[in-house]
Design an enzyme around this catalytic site. Sequence first.
Site, PDB file in Angstrom:
ATOM      1  N   LYS A  13       0.826  -1.221   0.000  1.00  0.00           N
ATOM      2  CA  LYS A  13       0.000   0.000   0.000  1.00  0.00           C
ATOM      3  C   LYS A  13       0.850   1.257   0.000  1.00  0.00           C
ATOM      4  CE  LYS A  13      -2.284  -0.859   3.827  1.00  0.00           C
ATOM      5  NZ  LYS A  13      -1.623  -2.109   4.248  1.00  0.00           N
ATOM      6  N   ARG A  88      -8.725   0.948   9.742  1.00  0.00           N
ATOM      7  CA  ARG A  88      -8.248  -0.416   9.959  1.00  0.00           C
ATOM      8  C   ARG A  88      -9.250  -1.202  10.796  1.00  0.00           C
ATOM      9  NH1 ARG A  88      -2.505   0.505   9.251  1.00  0.00           N
ATOM     10  NH2 ARG A  88      -1.216  -1.299   9.508  1.00  0.00           N
ATOM     11  N   ARG A 123      12.278  -7.039   4.845  1.00  0.00           N
ATOM     12  CA  ARG A 123      12.382  -5.577   4.743  1.00  0.00           C
ATOM     13  C   ARG A 123      13.452  -5.040   5.689  1.00  0.00           C
ATOM     14  NH1 ARG A 123       6.916  -2.186   4.898  1.00  0.00           N
ATOM     15  NH2 ARG A 123       6.710  -3.018   6.990  1.00  0.00           N
ATOM     16  N   ARG A 156      12.606  -3.438  11.140  1.00  0.00           N
ATOM     17  CA  ARG A 156      11.600  -2.736  11.939  1.00  0.00           C
ATOM     18  C   ARG A 156      11.084  -3.708  12.993  1.00  0.00           C
ATOM     19  NH1 ARG A 156       6.971   0.118   8.319  1.00  0.00           N
ATOM     20  NH2 ARG A 156       5.523  -1.060   9.601  1.00  0.00           N
ATOM     21  N   ARG A 167       0.545  -9.455  13.290  1.00  0.00           N
ATOM     22  CA  ARG A 167      -0.037  -8.367  12.480  1.00  0.00           C
ATOM     23  C   ARG A 167      -1.027  -8.926  11.461  1.00  0.00           C
ATOM     24  NH1 ARG A 167       4.933  -5.404  10.003  1.00  0.00           N
ATOM     25  NH2 ARG A 167       3.466  -3.890   9.175  1.00  0.00           N
TER      26      ARG A 167
HETATM   27  P1  AMP Z   1       1.600   0.535   9.060  1.00  0.00           P
HETATM   28  O1  AMP Z   1       2.877   1.199   8.758  1.00  0.00           O
HETATM   29  O2  AMP Z   1       0.421   1.101   8.334  1.00  0.00           O
HETATM   30  O3  AMP Z   1       1.683  -0.974   8.921  1.00  0.00           O
HETATM   31  O4  AMP Z   1       1.282   0.818  10.617  1.00  0.00           O
HETATM   32  C1  AMP Z   1       2.183   0.429  11.631  1.00  0.00           C
HETATM   33  C2  AMP Z   1       1.441   0.216  12.942  1.00  0.00           C
HETATM   34  O5  AMP Z   1       0.812   1.446  13.336  1.00  0.00           O
HETATM   35  C3  AMP Z   1       0.306  -0.796  12.902  1.00  0.00           C
HETATM   36  O6  AMP Z   1       0.764  -2.132  13.067  1.00  0.00           O
HETATM   37  C4  AMP Z   1      -0.554  -0.327  14.060  1.00  0.00           C
HETATM   38  O7  AMP Z   1      -0.004  -0.696  15.304  1.00  0.00           O
HETATM   39  C5  AMP Z   1      -0.441   1.196  13.943  1.00  0.00           C
HETATM   40  N1  AMP Z   1      -1.503   1.764  13.075  1.00  0.00           N
HETATM   41  C6  AMP Z   1      -1.352   2.393  11.862  1.00  0.00           C
HETATM   42  N2  AMP Z   1      -2.533   2.786  11.376  1.00  0.00           N
HETATM   43  C7  AMP Z   1      -3.471   2.397  12.284  1.00  0.00           C
HETATM   44  C8  AMP Z   1      -4.889   2.487  12.355  1.00  0.00           C
HETATM   45  N3  AMP Z   1      -5.604   3.061  11.364  1.00  0.00           N
HETATM   46  N4  AMP Z   1      -5.507   1.970  13.447  1.00  0.00           N
HETATM   47  C9  AMP Z   1      -4.817   1.403  14.453  1.00  0.00           C
HETATM   48  N5  AMP Z   1      -3.497   1.255  14.447  1.00  0.00           N
HETATM   49  C10 AMP Z   1      -2.810   1.749  13.380  1.00  0.00           C
END
Ligand code: AMP
Length: 210
Positions: A13, A88, A123, A156, A167
């Site tokens: 994404k 989410r 990654r 990460r 996740r």
């Molecule tokens: P991402 O980089 O989008 O995978 O986000 C990294 C982490 O941030 C996720 O695993 C969640 O812990 C948190 N996170 C990001 N966006 C959201 C969201 N919309 N709702 C809840 N947690 C989020």
Amino acid sequence: MNLILLGAPGAGKGTQAEVICEKLGIPTISTGNMLRAAVKEGTEYGLKAKAAMDSGALVSDEIVIGILKDRIAQDDCKKGFILDGFPRTVPQAEALDAMGVRIDKVIELAVDEEVIKTRLTGRRVCLKCGATYHVTSKPPKTEGVCDVCGDPLVVRKDDEPATVIDRLKTYHEKTAPLKDYYEAQGKLVTVEGTDTVAGTSELMLKAIEG
Ligand code: AMP
């Protein structure tokens, strides 16, 4: 045009959002990037979010809805935006609807789960400048060193194998139901996300225009 990119972590994404953002001239809003910045800066909500993020769980709806609301109220979002990683959960989607935010299309990037696991665990990121690499598909020139700024590359915390499994579980439980939510609104389009970056972008742009 207001768009949502939906898909499991590692579906691509973020990468696709960058391409589409440039093509359509509208900003990408990544709640993950905003939360990581908050953690780095040590802000109040960054401190609250860190434990959940490190363990592969979601940050509370209250926090993310708050930061999203502030962000889309900014001037650069007037022409539209691409949401990457938000909503989410169904309550987050309901909050968007309740704010009166009109969503034009929801593009789901579909990628096989084994491919996703390989993508995430391979990654490598540079914490200094934010550049990202992959051990096989996008290696740095010198192993373990950032091409851009020379800092050491790291995994990460949430890309560690055990966390990746958590996740994905969280995705299936909390986020996947959004497909039905937006299907019912007639907004969902599914695009295969296994082609090259350019090939997938083309499919996505067709889906957005179509
Ligand atoms: P991402 O980089 O989008 O995978 O986000 C990294 C982490 O941030 C996720 O695993 C969640 O812990 C948190 N996170 C990001 N966006 C959201 C969201 N919309 N709702 C809840 N947690 C989020």
